[in-house]
Design an enzyme around this catalytic site. Structure first.
Site, PDB file in Angstrom:
ATOM      1  N   ASP A  69      20.799  -9.777   8.257  1.00 39.01           N
ATOM      2  CA  ASP A  69      21.567 -10.947   8.530  1.00 39.01           C
ATOM      3  C   ASP A  69      21.375 -11.958   9.462  1.00 39.01           C
ATOM      4  O   ASP A  69      20.799 -11.609  10.632  1.00 39.01           O
ATOM      5  CB  ASP A  69      23.123 -10.561   8.587  1.00 39.01           C
ATOM      6  CG  ASP A  69      23.651  -9.652   7.408  1.00 39.01           C
ATOM      7  OD1 ASP A  69      23.426 -10.213   6.352  1.00 39.01           O
ATOM      8  OD2 ASP A  69      24.008  -8.566   7.622  1.00 39.01           O
ATOM      9  N   THR A 125       0.736  -1.291  -0.100  1.00 37.65           N
ATOM     10  CA  THR A 125      -0.050  -0.146   0.163  1.00 37.65           C
ATOM     11  C   THR A 125       0.844   1.219  -0.167  1.00 37.65           C
ATOM     12  O   THR A 125       0.478   2.224  -0.780  1.00 37.65           O
ATOM     13  CB  THR A 125      -0.929  -0.061   1.247  1.00 37.65           C
ATOM     14  OG1 THR A 125      -1.999  -1.049   1.137  1.00 37.65           O
ATOM     15  CG2 THR A 125      -1.826   1.328   1.455  1.00 37.65           C
ATOM     16  N   PHE A 126       2.078   1.402   0.755  1.00 39.84           N
ATOM     17  CA  PHE A 126       2.907   2.596   0.898  1.00 39.84           C
ATOM     18  C   PHE A 126       3.521   2.562  -0.436  1.00 39.84           C
ATOM     19  O   PHE A 126       3.874   3.653  -0.696  1.00 39.84           O
ATOM     20  CB  PHE A 126       3.815   2.343   2.058  1.00 39.84           C
ATOM     21  CG  PHE A 126       2.938   2.409   3.215  1.00 39.84           C
ATOM     22  CD1 PHE A 126       2.353   3.670   4.007  1.00 39.84           C
ATOM     23  CD2 PHE A 126       2.832   1.269   4.275  1.00 39.84           C
ATOM     24  CE1 PHE A 126       1.422   3.829   4.925  1.00 39.84           C
ATOM     25  CE2 PHE A 126       1.984   1.329   5.375  1.00 39.84           C
ATOM     26  CZ  PHE A 126       1.266   2.480   5.803  1.00 39.84           C
ATOM     27  N   GLU A 178      15.870   3.263   5.751  1.00 42.03           N
ATOM     28  CA  GLU A 178      15.683   4.747   5.155  1.00 42.03           C
ATOM     29  C   GLU A 178      14.340   4.596   4.054  1.00 42.03           C
ATOM     30  O   GLU A 178      14.108   3.628   3.560  1.00 42.03           O
ATOM     31  CB  GLU A 178      16.970   4.761   3.958  1.00 42.03           C
ATOM     32  CG  GLU A 178      17.023   6.016   3.131  1.00 42.03           C
ATOM     33  CD  GLU A 178      18.126   6.072   2.223  1.00 42.03           C
ATOM     34  OE1 GLU A 178      18.046   7.170   1.452  1.00 42.03           O
ATOM     35  OE2 GLU A 178      18.945   5.173   2.250  1.00 42.03           O
TER      36      GLU A 178
END
Length: 175
Positions: free
Chosen positions: A115, A101-102, A125
């Protein structure tokens, strides 16, 4: 092999994957939806050159603060944190994706891997869309897909972001 909801529930129940705080609603068909935490750092548009090969005060390049909600400004970049603290066992790794949706609203995140052996809140980010978008703390925001590696990782993650809480700015100098 990607873990299903059945596999994920068993990993969480056995304590092999740790998710705190845990809520059943974050378990999806083939991954977990992690929620937006309460801290953001907006990358500032300043002219001073940053040399990532030397130790420097990185904080002047970011405007960090606690939030209940905030507006993602068009084309701006942010560091966000998850509400959840996670621990990934050494036989797994995970791919981090933005919930669909975003993405359909024009938001984007760079490719991100968790990891095997990582423990902490995720710093991610976020790139803004063509128009302002309001986000709230606690919103299911990221989708994490866990995959088994072919054999347990011999040297699980133990890097500089291990056990991070909140948004963690880059550790400099880079190596």
């Amino acid at each position: 092999m990607i873990l299903s909801d059945f596999d994920l529930k068993n990993y969480i129940k056995s304590g092999r994957i740790v998710i705190e705080p845990f809520d059943e609603s974050i378990v999806r068909e083939n991954g977990l939806d992690l929620r937006l935490g309460d801290e953001i750092c907006e990358l500032m548009g300043i002219e001073e050159v940053l040399d990532p090969y030397t130790a420097s005060d990185i904080s002047k390049y970011y405007n960090c603060h606690k939030i209940d909600e905030f507006i993602v400004k068009p084309y701006n970049k942010y560091l966000l944190t998850t509400l959840e603290y996670i621990r990934v066992p050494p036989e797994l790794m995970a791919f981090v994706e933005l919930r669909s949706t975003f993405a359909r609203l024009g938001l984007a995140i760079p490719p991100t891997i968790i990891d095997g052996g990582f423990e902490g809140q995720i710093t991610i980010e976020l790139h803004g869309s063509a128009f302002p978008i309001k986000l709230r703390k606690g919103t299911r925001f990221l989708h994490i897909v866990f995959s088994k590696v072919t054999s347990p990782i011999e040297r699980p993650y133990s890097g500089k972001y291990q056990r991070q809480r909140g948004v963690k700015l880059p550790h400099l100098p880079i190596d």
